[in-house]
Design an enzyme around this catalytic site. Sequence first.
Site, PDB file in Angstrom:
ATOM      1  N   ALA A   9      36.379  12.667  62.405  1.00 38.31           N
ATOM      2  CA  ALA A   9      37.794  12.408  62.155  1.00 38.31           C
ATOM      3  C   ALA A   9      38.031  11.824  60.706  1.00 38.31           C
ATOM      4  CB  ALA A   9      38.243  11.329  63.154  1.00 38.31           C
ATOM      5  N   ARG A  33      30.945   8.811  60.285  1.00 37.40           N
ATOM      6  CA  ARG A  33      29.646   8.277  59.733  1.00 37.40           C
ATOM      7  C   ARG A  33      30.136   7.131  58.543  1.00 37.40           C
ATOM      8  NH1 ARG A  33      25.837  12.892  57.756  1.00 37.40           N
ATOM      9  NH2 ARG A  33      27.839  13.734  57.580  1.00 37.40           N
ATOM     10  N   ARG A  34      31.427   7.346  58.080  1.00 39.47           N
ATOM     11  CA  ARG A  34      31.768   6.617  57.125  1.00 39.47           C
ATOM     12  C   ARG A  34      32.512   5.734  57.752  1.00 39.47           C
ATOM     13  NH1 ARG A  34      34.074  11.176  52.857  1.00 39.47           N
ATOM     14  NH2 ARG A  34      34.898  12.056  54.921  1.00 39.47           N
ATOM     15  N   ASN A  84      34.725  18.011  67.263  1.00 42.66           N
ATOM     16  CA  ASN A  84      35.055  18.897  65.741  1.00 42.66           C
ATOM     17  C   ASN A  84      33.940  18.563  64.666  1.00 42.66           C
ATOM     18  OD1 ASN A  84      36.961  19.625  63.423  1.00 42.66           O
ATOM     19  ND2 ASN A  84      36.220  17.448  62.811  1.00 42.66           N
ATOM     20  N   TYR A 150      24.295  29.608  60.563  1.00 49.40           N
ATOM     21  CA  TYR A 150      25.658  28.998  60.444  1.00 49.40           C
ATOM     22  C   TYR A 150      26.429  29.920  61.641  1.00 49.40           C
ATOM     23  CZ  TYR A 150      30.515  27.555  60.377  1.00 49.40           C
ATOM     24  OH  TYR A 150      31.801  27.325  60.403  1.00 49.40           O
ATOM     25  N   LYS A 154      27.712  28.718  65.586  1.00 47.58           N
ATOM     26  CA  LYS A 154      29.150  28.649  65.936  1.00 47.58           C
ATOM     27  C   LYS A 154      29.148  29.573  67.505  1.00 47.58           C
ATOM     28  CE  LYS A 154      31.068  25.559  63.509  1.00 47.58           C
ATOM     29  NZ  LYS A 154      31.589  24.617  64.297  1.00 47.58           N
ATOM     30  N   GLY A 181      39.674  30.678  61.278  1.00 50.99           N
ATOM     31  CA  GLY A 181      39.289  31.723  60.061  1.00 50.99           C
ATOM     32  C   GLY A 181      39.056  30.721  58.965  1.00 50.99           C
ATOM     33  N   VAL A 183      39.852  28.142  56.299  1.00 53.24           N
ATOM     34  CA  VAL A 183      40.732  26.814  56.313  1.00 53.24           C
ATOM     35  C   VAL A 183      40.252  26.221  55.168  1.00 53.24           C
ATOM     36  CG1 VAL A 183      41.591  24.856  57.427  1.00 53.24           C
ATOM     37  CG2 VAL A 183      40.796  26.820  58.931  1.00 53.24           C
ATOM     38  N   THR A 185      39.616  23.201  53.389  1.00 56.98           N
ATOM     39  CA  THR A 185      39.362  21.793  53.323  1.00 56.98           C
ATOM     40  C   THR A 185      37.888  21.516  52.707  1.00 56.98           C
ATOM     41  OG1 THR A 185      37.623  22.234  55.281  1.00 56.98           O
ATOM     42  CG2 THR A 185      39.723  21.852  55.906  1.00 56.98           C
TER      43      THR A 185
END
Length: 249
Positions: A9, A33-34, A84, A150, A154, A181, A183, A185
């Site tokens: 998140a 994790r942060r 996610n 990868y 998925k 598809g 994205v 980020t």
Amino acid sequence: MKTVLVTGATSGIGKATAELLARQGNRIIICGRRAEVLESLKTEWSAFAEIFILKFDVRNLEEVENAINSLPETWKNIDVLINNAGNAHGLEPLLAGNTEDWDSMIDGNVKGLLYVSKTIIPGMKKRNAGHIINISSVAARQTYINGVVYCATKKAVDVISEGMRLELTEFGVRVTNIQPGAVETDFSLVRFKGDNERAATVYAGYEALKAEDIADAIAYCVNAPKHVTVSDMTIYPSAQSEPRTIYRK
């Protein structure tokens, strides 16, 4: 109002989804994790929603179980789980692949999803209610060159989602599999290990999806009437026709 747990998140799709669902009046458990990022988001979003933070690595079963089991009683009944958290590392032929990258993708994308789900599903079954949303990828639909591991992880998410639906529908638990598809980020920045120039080429010449676009789709699934299950959803940017083909200007 639902209690929603979102893994991964602190950035990208997870962050956008957690914020949108918080603004829609839900209680959100943000996981990552942060610690410093989690604390910052809690401070910001607490102005309009109830926020609880859990710091753990989905790849570590002990951390997962300890964190989720530590939730106060008022937060234990999780209505929606959004799996996610995940990653992509490297883009090279199988024989040139880094086995540490393979482990990271398999541990995060597959085992991590299983660890979190296994910890939360018993409560959903007991209450005969719940919704699990797994974030897959169009990479599950068509394997592409240099992305074998990868794509395999998925594809596993797709199969796990189908299996969850078969096992949990009778207990009132809905399962949704989302296949985004392209994205824009930090996905490619992570895949290319911080190489900004190479990452930028992935999104050059067309308008990629934004994290908020996927968040909108997830919110639609979460807010659908109780008798409706969106089992699978594939989302492309308008310039992408299939996993390997993007039309650039």
